[in-house]
Design an enzyme around this catalytic site. Structure first.
Site, PDB file in Angstrom:
ATOM      1  N   SER A  10       0.831  -1.204   0.000  1.00 25.46           N
ATOM      2  CA  SER A  10       0.000   0.000   0.000  1.00 25.46           C
ATOM      3  C   SER A  10       0.869   1.260   0.000  1.00 25.46           C
ATOM      4  O   SER A  10       2.045   1.216   0.353  1.00 25.46           O
ATOM      5  CB  SER A  10      -0.916  -0.006   1.228  1.00 25.46           C
ATOM      6  OG  SER A  10      -0.164  -0.252   2.386  1.00 25.46           O
ATOM      7  N   THR A 142       7.204 -13.596   7.503  1.00 23.92           N
ATOM      8  CA  THR A 142       7.247 -12.861   8.780  1.00 23.92           C
ATOM      9  C   THR A 142       5.860 -12.746   9.427  1.00 23.92           C
ATOM     10  O   THR A 142       5.311 -11.642   9.535  1.00 23.92           O
ATOM     11  CB  THR A 142       7.825 -11.440   8.572  1.00 23.92           C
ATOM     12  OG1 THR A 142       6.980 -10.724   7.638  1.00 23.92           O
ATOM     13  CG2 THR A 142       9.246 -11.486   8.033  1.00 23.92           C
ATOM     14  N   ASP A 229       5.792  -3.470   8.246  1.00 23.81           N
ATOM     15  CA  ASP A 229       6.316  -3.279   6.890  1.00 23.81           C
ATOM     16  C   ASP A 229       7.818  -2.961   6.935  1.00 23.81           C
ATOM     17  O   ASP A 229       8.592  -3.443   6.111  1.00 23.81           O
ATOM     18  CB  ASP A 229       5.558  -2.144   6.182  1.00 23.81           C
ATOM     19  CG  ASP A 229       4.051  -2.327   6.267  1.00 23.81           C
ATOM     20  OD1 ASP A 229       3.589  -3.461   6.049  1.00 23.81           O
ATOM     21  OD2 ASP A 229       3.336  -1.355   6.564  1.00 23.81           O
TER      22      ASP A 229
END
Length: 306
Positions: A10, A142, A229
């Site tokens: 995003s 992750t 992120d």
């Protein structure tokens, strides 16, 4: 180092989440980053208001076709995070498979964003896509504890459970698995959360070796957006520089996180003033200000080899 990453995440105009969280730190560490923005929002959705557009699977395909027609679809890494749409996620898998045909050494780093604290915040039809299509093509994964449990169907109550879950995830595809946070009791008290990692490597004689690590990470009393992120991007970078040393890669990744978060919380409290709760805008990650820490993190959190 000419190392190129395709990051499909995003994008926000203001603040740090998704590609905004991943691109700058990777560039600072010498990676070329090509970004495809899965959404374009004014800001992250934790603010009172947000506006923007969502990229469809067809639009993703069109962008990729453009790269391919120019014969510049050569990547060393693919990085993905939050996705809400099933067809979009399936298109990502198709792209990863095609890129792997062009470069069999490509490494796909996947943050399987499904939910946290026992509840899913993406549609449930994404789970089988992650299990059956994404994991088989991913090298590095992750998940948080909840996501690791969802993907394996196994509950984590002890460190032994966590090791078994990571082994199950290995068997589903990824050679490197890091459970970024868990509810396991910390040996250092309630103010710490536990992260665990496992990496499978092939030894010179052809046999498999597995390194497993555990980290105690100080908890911070604030809600940050974009940290997951940043974690996935830093793990990509530091496993690139330390390909067979999960301990060092995780220590550098978590230490970068620690420095960025510490700087962010200090700034947020200064901006909010005494006794006042910082706003979403004040809690945006202090990414540019942390450039030196990203490039060469002072190791403040050490991993234990299990």
């Amino acid at each position: 180092m000419e190392c190129r990453v395709l990051s499909i995440q995003s994008h926000v105009v203001r603040g740090y989440v998704g590609n905004k969280s991943a691109t700058f730190p990777l560039q600072v560490l010498g990676f070329e980053v090509d970004s495809i923005n899965s959404v374009q929002f004014s800001n992250h959705t934790g603010y009172p208001h947000w506006k923007g557009q969502v990229l469809t699977a067809d639009e993703l395909h069109v962008l990729y076709e453009g790269i391919k027609l120019n014969n510049v679809n050569h990547y060393d890494y693919v990085l993905t995070g939050y996705t809400r749409d099933k067809s979009f996620l399936e298109m990502v898998v198709d792209i990863v498979q095609e890129l792997k045909r062009a470069n069999p050494n490509l490494v796909y780093v996947c943050d399987p964003v499904l939910g946290d604290q026992g509840s899913m915040y993406v549609p449930e039809n994404l789970l089988p896509v992650y299990k059956n299509q994404v994991l088989p093509v991913a090298e590095i994964l992750t998940p948080n504890q909840f996501e690791a449990e969802l993907l394996t169907g196994k509950t984590i109550s002890t460190e032994k459970d966590a090791v078994e879950v990571m082994d199950l995830l290995h068997s589903m595809g990824p050679d490197t698995v890091v459970i970024t946070s868990s509810d396991l009791p910390s040996q250092m008290g309630e103010q710490f959360l536990v992260a665990l990692g496992s990496q499978r490597t092939v030894k010179p004689d052809g046999t498999m070796a597995t390194q497993r690590i555990r980290m105690e990470i100080p908890k911070v009393d604030a809600v940050f957006v974009g940290t997951g992120d940043l974690f996935a991007a830093m793990l990509l970078a530091w496993t690139h520089h330390h390909p067979k040393d999960l301990k060092t890669a995780c220590e550098k990744t978590v230490s970068v996180m620690h420095h960025v978060i510490k700087r962010t919380i200090k700034f947020a409290h200064e901006m909010a003033g005494p006794g006042r709760k910082p706003s979403s805008a004040q809690l945006e990650l202090r990414m540019v200000q942390s450039k030196a820490d990203i490039e060469d993190p002072d190791i403040v959190i050490e991993a234990t080899v299990l």
